[in-house]
Motif scaffolding. Structure first.
Motif, short mmCIF file in Angstrom:
data_model
loop_
_atom_site.label_atom_id
_atom_site.label_comp_id
_atom_site.label_asym_id
_atom_site.label_seq_id
_atom_site.Cartn_x
_atom_site.Cartn_y
_atom_site.Cartn_z
N ASN B 31 0.82 -1.22 0.00
CA ASN B 31 0.00 0.00 0.00
C ASN B 31 0.85 1.26 0.00
O ASN B 31 0.54 2.21 -0.73
CB ASN B 31 -0.91 0.00 1.23
N ILE B 39 -2.49 4.19 -10.54
CA ILE B 39 -3.02 2.91 -11.00
C ILE B 39 -3.52 2.10 -9.81
O ILE B 39 -3.26 2.46 -8.65
CB ILE B 39 -1.98 2.10 -11.78
N SER B 40 -4.23 1.03 -10.11
CA SER B 40 -4.83 0.23 -9.04
C SER B 40 -3.76 -0.50 -8.22
O SER B 40 -2.64 -0.71 -8.67
CB SER B 40 -5.78 -0.78 -9.64
N LEU B 41 -4.17 -0.88 -7.02
CA LEU B 41 -3.30 -1.66 -6.15
C LEU B 41 -2.89 -2.96 -6.82
O LEU B 41 -1.74 -3.42 -6.71
CB LEU B 41 -4.04 -1.96 -4.85
N GLN B 42 -3.84 -3.57 -7.50
CA GLN B 42 -3.54 -4.84 -8.15
C GLN B 42 -2.47 -4.71 -9.22
O GLN B 42 -1.62 -5.60 -9.37
CB GLN B 42 -4.80 -5.42 -8.78
#
Lengths: 112, 112
Positions: B31, B39-42
DNA sequence: GCCATATTCAACCTACAAGTTGATTAACCG
DNA sequence: CGGTTAATCAACTTGTAGGTTGAATATGGC
């Protein structure tokens, strides 16, 4: 694409690195470069275009030949970038040195 | 994929280089690493997997966190590879030795 | 046990990288 | 000029990279 990404990306292919190694020995034409590889001439031509875009090679024109030569400037830029991380492996190396020095002291020193 | 290609390929993405720069400042959780990026965490998680496969980071496990830390060994290998080409720019930039020595001494953190 | 938090897994989309084959351009040679 | 050689262009296929969203897993706090 930013310059550094372009260069790293160009270097991320073993065929292209082999081409650079070949060019380190001197200028060569597309056919000469392609000769050792099991892929088509057109594929090699594409690799050369990638290397050229990355600034790693440049090409002249002599009759129907396009002699390629190595241009190492982008490699210097990569070296500069990496130099910023040198302390992270140097450090370990130094720590190892210190550790070995310590071991040696322990061995040679009489017991307390 | 050969090791060198794996490393170059991992370095060919500016987000991943930025992650390395972040980790040069110290360990961080996923995190924390993801926070600055749009962009997304994934997506960040995927980048981390790429860096891990290339040996550029390693991860611990602390409760539900997976702290990442920089592992510079592959960068040393890249530096070694590039060193084989140094002579191609050394002749042009003959003050480079001094310059590199200066960089080496420099303790400022790497930036992306 | 239940909920919130941290992270990963899975399925999917889109773009592009690396290869192919076939056609095209450009220069030299007889 | 016509043929040969060097190299590129164009169209197409296939695999993978990087992103998304939604579900699943794991852990600590209450």
């Amino acid at each position: 694409m930013d310059r550094l990404s372009e260069v790293f990306s160009a270097l991320a292919d073993p065929t292209r690195r082999a081409i650079l190694a070949r060019l380190a020995e001197g200028e060569a034409t597309v056919n000469q470069i392609a000769e050792p590889f099991p892929i088509s001439l057109q594929a090699v031509s594409k690799h050369l275009k990638v290397l050229e875009r990355a600034g790693l090679i440049s090409r002249g024109r002599e009759a129907q030949w396009r002699p390629c030569r190595l241009d190492a400037e982008p490699l210097r830029e990569v070296a500069d970038w990496i130099a910023g991380y040198q302390r992270f492996w140097k450090q370990r190396y130094d720590q190892l040195g210190e550790y070995l020095r310590q071991l040696q002291k322990d061995e040679t020193r009489p017991e307390e």
